[in-house]
Design an enzyme around this catalytic site. Structure first.
Site, PDB file in Angstrom:
ATOM      1  N   GLU A  13       0.832  -1.202   0.000  1.00 13.83           N
ATOM      2  CA  GLU A  13       0.000   0.000   0.000  1.00 13.83           C
ATOM      3  C   GLU A  13       0.866   1.252   0.000  1.00 13.83           C
ATOM      4  OE1 GLU A  13      -2.675  -0.169   3.330  1.00 13.83           O
ATOM      5  OE2 GLU A  13      -3.591  -2.040   2.633  1.00 13.83           O
ATOM      6  N   SER A  33      -7.658   1.226   6.885  1.00 14.19           N
ATOM      7  CA  SER A  33      -7.631   0.116   5.937  1.00 14.19           C
ATOM      8  C   SER A  33      -7.011  -1.091   6.616  1.00 14.19           C
ATOM      9  CB  SER A  33      -6.849   0.475   4.676  1.00 14.19           C
ATOM     10  OG  SER A  33      -5.489   0.586   4.946  1.00 14.19           O
ATOM     11  N   ASP A  44      -8.428   0.988   0.671  1.00 16.06           N
ATOM     12  CA  ASP A  44      -7.055   1.084   1.172  1.00 16.06           C
ATOM     13  C   ASP A  44      -6.428   2.423   0.817  1.00 16.06           C
ATOM     14  OD1 ASP A  44      -6.999  -1.503   2.298  1.00 16.06           O
ATOM     15  OD2 ASP A  44      -6.517  -2.379   0.346  1.00 16.06           O
ATOM     16  N   GLU A  57      -8.534  -0.765  -3.702  1.00 15.70           N
ATOM     17  CA  GLU A  57      -8.304  -1.867  -2.768  1.00 15.70           C
ATOM     18  C   GLU A  57      -7.014  -2.533  -3.207  1.00 15.70           C
ATOM     19  OE1 GLU A  57      -8.985  -3.982   0.538  1.00 15.70           O
ATOM     20  OE2 GLU A  57     -10.289  -2.361  -0.151  1.00 15.70           O
TER      21      GLU A  57
END
Length: 145
Positions: A13, A33, A44, A57
């Site tokens: 991420e 997230s 996210d 996501e």
């Protein structure tokens, strides 16, 4: 989910946030997230480029096994996107293969109600570089020198 998998997911991420930010996107990683939030619908990452909003996501997979997403997680992504006027995407990172971004209308639902992302779906996704070029319209500039 074990701590090592969770850590790799968070690292993926953060990597995506850095890459999008470096290309001119305004990007935030949702602090909730990965948390076990039941009522809120948080993606996210939220990435914005000149008013265009993307709710993302993020999934990380070390091997070539399919990725499964719970239907409720996808529904939360869709609901957030609806409220924000965002385009919902799933970003998949695989080591040595890079990133693929997949529109949610390209994922497959299994007969158990889970969402499956396999090699066929990944092959129909776009790479991160392609996504950035499309969104920022930099694709043609490369050829117009």
């Amino acid at each position: 989910m074990d701590n090592a998998r969770r850590r790799r997911g968070f690292e993926a991420e953060r990597e995506l946030v850095r890459k999008l930010w470096s290309k001119g996107f305004a990007v935030i990683r949702a602090p909730a997230s990965g948390a076990r939030t039941r009522l809120a619908a948080y993606p996210d990452i939220v990435a914005i480029f000149k008013g265009r909003i993307y709710a993302i996501e993020v999934k990380y997979r070390r091997d070539n096994a399919p990725i499964y997403i719970d239907r409720t997680q996808l529904e939360k992504l869709i609901e957030f996107s609806r409220r924000a006027g965002a385009t919902p995407l799933i970003a998949v990172k695989r080591p040595h293969k890079g990133w693929k971004l997949i529109p949610i209308d390209q994922v497959k639902e299994t007969n158990t109600g889970r969402i499956r992302i396999d090699d066929e779906v990944l092959n129909n996704g776009v790479s991160l570089d392609e996504f950035i070029a499309i969104v920022t319209n930099t694709g043609l500039r490369k050829f117009m020198k």
